[in-house]
Motif scaffolding. Structure first.
Motif, PDB file in Angstrom:
ATOM      1  N   ASN A 227     103.188   4.261  45.891  1.00 56.91           N
ATOM      2  CA  ASN A 227     102.040   4.388  44.996  1.00 56.91           C
ATOM      3  C   ASN A 227     101.953   5.837  44.509  1.00 56.91           C
ATOM      4  OD1 ASN A 227      99.393   4.724  43.881  1.00 56.91           O
ATOM      5  ND2 ASN A 227      98.773   2.843  44.913  1.00 56.91           N
ATOM      6  N   GLU A 228     102.382   6.059  43.273  1.00 55.63           N
ATOM      7  CA  GLU A 228     102.443   7.417  42.732  1.00 55.63           C
ATOM      8  C   GLU A 228     101.065   8.067  42.641  1.00 55.63           C
ATOM      9  OE1 GLU A 228     103.513   9.576  38.511  1.00 55.63           O
ATOM     10  OE2 GLU A 228     104.592   7.731  39.023  1.00 55.63           O
ATOM     11  N   ARG A 229     100.037   7.253  42.396  1.00 59.97           N
ATOM     12  CA  ARG A 229      98.689   7.813  42.213  1.00 59.97           C
ATOM     13  C   ARG A 229      98.224   8.543  43.468  1.00 59.97           C
ATOM     14  NH1 ARG A 229      93.476   5.483  42.576  1.00 59.97           N
ATOM     15  NH2 ARG A 229      94.404   3.464  43.068  1.00 59.97           N
ATOM     16  N   TYR A 230      98.499   7.955  44.640  1.00 64.70           N
ATOM     17  CA  TYR A 230      98.095   8.601  45.886  1.00 64.70           C
ATOM     18  C   TYR A 230      98.894   9.877  46.128  1.00 64.70           C
ATOM     19  CZ  TYR A 230      95.637   4.247  46.918  1.00 64.70           C
ATOM     20  OH  TYR A 230      94.795   3.170  46.869  1.00 64.70           O
ATOM     21  N   LEU A 231     100.185   9.822  45.807  1.00 61.05           N
ATOM     22  CA  LEU A 231     101.021  11.010  45.992  1.00 61.05           C
ATOM     23  C   LEU A 231     100.567  12.150  45.076  1.00 61.05           C
ATOM     24  CD1 LEU A 231     104.613   9.514  46.300  1.00 61.05           C
ATOM     25  CD2 LEU A 231     103.199  10.464  48.105  1.00 61.05           C
ATOM     26  N   ARG A 232     100.253  11.820  43.831  1.00 62.60           N
ATOM     27  CA  ARG A 232      99.799  12.851  42.900  1.00 62.60           C
ATOM     28  C   ARG A 232      98.482  13.464  43.377  1.00 62.60           C
ATOM     29  NH1 ARG A 232     102.178  13.276  37.988  1.00 62.60           N
ATOM     30  NH2 ARG A 232     100.264  14.042  37.038  1.00 62.60           N
ATOM     31  N   SER A 233      97.590  12.644  43.908  1.00 61.99           N
ATOM     32  CA  SER A 233      96.329  13.161  44.439  1.00 61.99           C
ATOM     33  C   SER A 233      96.590  14.099  45.605  1.00 61.99           C
ATOM     34  CB  SER A 233      95.432  11.999  44.902  1.00 61.99           C
ATOM     35  OG  SER A 233      95.087  11.173  43.815  1.00 61.99           O
ATOM     36  N   ALA A 234      97.562  13.741  46.442  1.00 59.33           N
ATOM     37  CA  ALA A 234      97.904  14.591  47.581  1.00 59.33           C
ATOM     38  C   ALA A 234      98.448  15.947  47.122  1.00 59.33           C
ATOM     39  CB  ALA A 234      98.920  13.884  48.479  1.00 59.33           C
ATOM     40  N   VAL A 235      99.284  15.945  46.066  1.00 61.62           N
ATOM     41  CA  VAL A 235      99.819  17.201  45.534  1.00 61.62           C
ATOM     42  C   VAL A 235      98.686  18.091  45.033  1.00 61.62           C
ATOM     43  CG1 VAL A 235     101.215  18.228  43.703  1.00 61.62           C
ATOM     44  CG2 VAL A 235     102.060  16.236  44.908  1.00 61.62           C
ATOM     45  N   ILE A 236      97.729  17.512  44.312  1.00 62.49           N
ATOM     46  CA  ILE A 236      96.613  18.284  43.755  1.00 62.49           C
ATOM     47  C   ILE A 236      95.769  18.901  44.873  1.00 62.49           C
ATOM     48  CG2 ILE A 236      94.470  18.119  42.428  1.00 62.49           C
ATOM     49  CD1 ILE A 236      95.959  15.831  40.835  1.00 62.49           C
ATOM     50  N   VAL A 237      95.451  18.093  45.889  1.00 62.42           N
ATOM     51  CA  VAL A 237      94.658  18.607  47.015  1.00 62.42           C
ATOM     52  C   VAL A 237      95.410  19.713  47.729  1.00 62.42           C
ATOM     53  CG1 VAL A 237      93.699  18.014  49.279  1.00 62.42           C
ATOM     54  CG2 VAL A 237      93.361  16.471  47.343  1.00 62.42           C
ATOM     55  N   PHE A 238      96.715  19.499  47.957  1.00 58.42           N
ATOM     56  CA  PHE A 238      97.512  20.514  48.634  1.00 58.42           C
ATOM     57  C   PHE A 238      97.571  21.801  47.811  1.00 58.42           C
ATOM     58  CE2 PHE A 238     101.530  22.668  49.589  1.00 58.42           C
ATOM     59  CZ  PHE A 238     101.416  22.810  50.967  1.00 58.42           C
ATOM     60  N   GLY A 239      97.732  21.665  46.490  1.00 58.75           N
ATOM     61  CA  GLY A 239      97.780  22.843  45.625  1.00 58.75           C
ATOM     62  C   GLY A 239      96.499  23.646  45.682  1.00 58.75           C
ATOM     63  N   LEU A 240      95.360  22.970  45.690  1.00 61.85           N
ATOM     64  CA  LEU A 240      94.070  23.661  45.765  1.00 61.85           C
ATOM     65  C   LEU A 240      93.903  24.365  47.114  1.00 61.85           C
ATOM     66  CD1 LEU A 240      91.769  20.991  44.070  1.00 61.85           C
ATOM     67  CD2 LEU A 240      92.538  23.177  43.092  1.00 61.85           C
ATOM     68  N   ILE A 241      94.301  23.684  48.190  1.00 63.37           N
ATOM     69  CA  ILE A 241      94.214  24.303  49.518  1.00 63.37           C
ATOM     70  C   ILE A 241      95.132  25.525  49.589  1.00 63.37           C
ATOM     71  CG2 ILE A 241      94.744  23.972  51.967  1.00 63.37           C
ATOM     72  CD1 ILE A 241      93.883  21.034  51.594  1.00 63.37           C
ATOM     73  N   LEU A 242      96.340  25.364  49.056  1.00 62.64           N
ATOM     74  CA  LEU A 242      97.306  26.463  49.097  1.00 62.64           C
ATOM     75  C   LEU A 242      96.803  27.667  48.308  1.00 62.64           C
ATOM     76  CD1 LEU A 242     100.146  26.926  50.276  1.00 62.64           C
ATOM     77  CD2 LEU A 242     101.077  26.229  48.068  1.00 62.64           C
ATOM     78  N   ALA A 243      96.234  27.426  47.128  1.00 63.84           N
ATOM     79  CA  ALA A 243      95.684  28.525  46.329  1.00 63.84           C
ATOM     80  C   ALA A 243      94.572  29.222  47.094  1.00 63.84           C
ATOM     81  CB  ALA A 243      95.159  27.995  44.997  1.00 63.84           C
ATOM     82  N   ALA A 244      93.703  28.443  47.745  1.00 65.22           N
ATOM     83  CA  ALA A 244      92.607  29.035  48.518  1.00 65.22           C
ATOM     84  C   ALA A 244      93.139  29.896  49.657  1.00 65.22           C
ATOM     85  CB  ALA A 244      91.703  27.926  49.066  1.00 65.22           C
ATOM     86  N   VAL A 245      94.188  29.424  50.321  1.00 63.08           N
ATOM     87  CA  VAL A 245      94.790  30.191  51.423  1.00 63.08           C
ATOM     88  C   VAL A 245      95.324  31.526  50.919  1.00 63.08           C
ATOM     89  CG1 VAL A 245      96.741  30.261  53.026  1.00 63.08           C
ATOM     90  CG2 VAL A 245      95.335  28.200  52.865  1.00 63.08           C
ATOM     91  N   TYR A 246      96.019  31.507  49.771  1.00 59.57           N
ATOM     92  CA  TYR A 246      96.581  32.756  49.256  1.00 59.57           C
ATOM     93  C   TYR A 246      95.505  33.675  48.692  1.00 59.57           C
ATOM     94  CZ  TYR A 246     101.360  31.310  50.056  1.00 59.57           C
ATOM     95  OH  TYR A 246     102.538  30.933  50.654  1.00 59.57           O
ATOM     96  N   PHE A 247      94.443  33.133  48.120  1.00 60.16           N
ATOM     97  CA  PHE A 247      93.316  33.970  47.719  1.00 60.16           C
ATOM     98  C   PHE A 247      92.728  34.662  48.955  1.00 60.16           C
ATOM     99  CE2 PHE A 247      92.717  31.480  43.643  1.00 60.16           C
ATOM    100  CZ  PHE A 247      92.812  32.569  42.803  1.00 60.16           C
ATOM    101  N   TRP A 248      92.572  33.900  50.038  1.00 54.36           N
ATOM    102  CA  TRP A 248      92.006  34.471  51.277  1.00 54.36           C
ATOM    103  C   TRP A 248      92.941  35.545  51.841  1.00 54.36           C
ATOM    104  CZ3 TRP A 248      93.922  34.161  56.361  1.00 54.36           C
ATOM    105  CH2 TRP A 248      93.047  34.656  57.334  1.00 54.36           C
ATOM    106  N   ARG A 249      94.247  35.284  51.850  1.00 55.32           N
ATOM    107  CA  ARG A 249      95.218  36.269  52.366  1.00 55.32           C
ATOM    108  C   ARG A 249      95.164  37.558  51.552  1.00 55.32           C
ATOM    109  NH1 ARG A 249     100.867  33.052  53.691  1.00 55.32           N
ATOM    110  NH2 ARG A 249     100.100  31.836  55.477  1.00 55.32           N
ATOM    111  N   ASN A 250      95.111  37.412  50.225  1.00 55.34           N
ATOM    112  CA  ASN A 250      95.062  38.605  49.379  1.00 55.34           C
ATOM    113  C   ASN A 250      93.784  39.391  49.610  1.00 55.34           C
ATOM    114  OD1 ASN A 250      97.526  37.954  48.310  1.00 55.34           O
ATOM    115  ND2 ASN A 250      96.750  37.218  46.349  1.00 55.34           N
ATOM    116  N   ALA A 251      92.659  38.678  49.763  1.00 55.43           N
ATOM    117  CA  ALA A 251      91.386  39.349  49.984  1.00 55.43           C
ATOM    118  C   ALA A 251      91.350  40.032  51.349  1.00 55.43           C
ATOM    119  CB  ALA A 251      90.242  38.337  49.877  1.00 55.43           C
ATOM    120  N   ALA A 252      92.045  39.413  52.323  1.00 53.92           N
ATOM    121  CA  ALA A 252      92.012  39.958  53.682  1.00 53.92           C
ATOM    122  C   ALA A 252      92.977  41.126  53.870  1.00 53.92           C
ATOM    123  CB  ALA A 252      92.349  38.861  54.694  1.00 53.92           C
ATOM    124  N   GLY A 253      93.913  41.201  52.931  1.00 54.03           N
ATOM    125  CA  GLY A 253      94.751  42.270  53.236  1.00 54.03           C
ATOM    126  C   GLY A 253      95.736  42.875  52.532  1.00 54.03           C
TER     127      GLY A 253
END
Length: 253
Positions: A227-253
């Motif tokens: 089911n491609e729809r579920y996979l695409r949703s997973a990619v979007i969620v992962f991308g948002l989490i990953l961006a948040a992690v790197y924003f936090w890393r940059n802010a922390a240091g």
């Protein structure tokens, strides 16, 4: 290279190649995996171009007839796209590492947005132009998009598809064949520039490339069972989490 790193990169390559064959967006996984393996961000980005090249090129043999039907009209697209890829790749080579690190979360957000809203963007562009626009305007759009492609490139495929359709290649299969050809072309150009510039970590790239080749093969065979729809949703969620992690890393240091 440590055997555990080899196994990790091969496994991520298999996963990424299969994911690209089914839903696309694997760079959001493979790029951070290369950094997790110890590569500096710019080197990880350049290495990822080579590592995921098989999944970009895998569709071309199936589109031989469509590409042949386009004829000499392919060449202006390849030249403009190639010029943009050269500019983007050279920009990456001269980028200050700290500047690129600061850009990482923004690049991931752009890639995630293109992946999430690419179809809607393409539909709006087609509606706004009536499916046709000035050739000069669209070649300029192709050039600018290819700069992004040579610099980072994740999520670009859907925009390339819109550009070639608006240029008059209305058949989806013809447009998709051109999209795959352009993506493969500027990936090869970028690999050449990064290779000459010493930015590619070859052992890591070859291990992940072997995995992505295997993953692309099996992903293509079993794509219709997922089911491609579920996979695409997973990619979007992962991308948002990953961006948040790197924003936090940059802010922390």
């Amino acid at each position: 290279m440590d055997p555990q790193i080899i196994a990790f990169l091969f496994a991520v390559g298999v996963f990424g190649g299969g994911w690209n064959a089914i839903a696309g967006g694997a760079t959001l996984f493979t790029f951070p995996a290369l950094m997790a393996a110890g590569l500096p961000p710019i080197v990880a980005n350049a290495t990822n171009f080579l590592a995921m090249m098989p999944s970009n090129a895998a569709a071309l043999p199936a589109y031989r007839a469509e590409l042949k039907s386009v004829g000499s009209a392919i060449w202006p697209l390849l030249i403009v796209s190639g010029a943009g890829a050269i500019v983007g790749s050279l920009l990456l080579m001269i980028s200050d590492p700290s500047f690129f690190i600061a850009l990482i979360p923004w690049l991931i957000l752009v890639a995630t947005a293109l992946f999430a809203f690419g179809d809607a963007i393409r539909a709006r562009l087609m509606a706004a132009t009536g499916g046709e626009a000035s050739r000069t305007v669209m070649l300029t759009a192709l050039f600018l998009s290819s700069i992004y492609g040579g610099y980072f490139g994740a999520g670009l495929g859907i925009i390339l598809l819109a550009i070639v359709q608006i240029m008059g290649f209305a058949s989806f299969h013809v447009a998709n064949s051109l999209k795959n050809l352009l993506a493969t072309s500027f990936t090869l150009i970028s690999i050449g520039i990064f290779g000459l510039g010493g930015l590619i970590a070859w052992p890591e790239a070859l291990v992940m490339m072997a995995g992505s080749t295997l993953g692309s093969y099996f992903g293509g065979r079993f794509a219709r069972l997922v089911n491609e729809r579920y996979l695409r949703s997973a990619v979007i969620v992962f991308g948002l989490i990953l961006a948040a992690v790197y924003f936090w890393r940059n802010a922390a240091g």
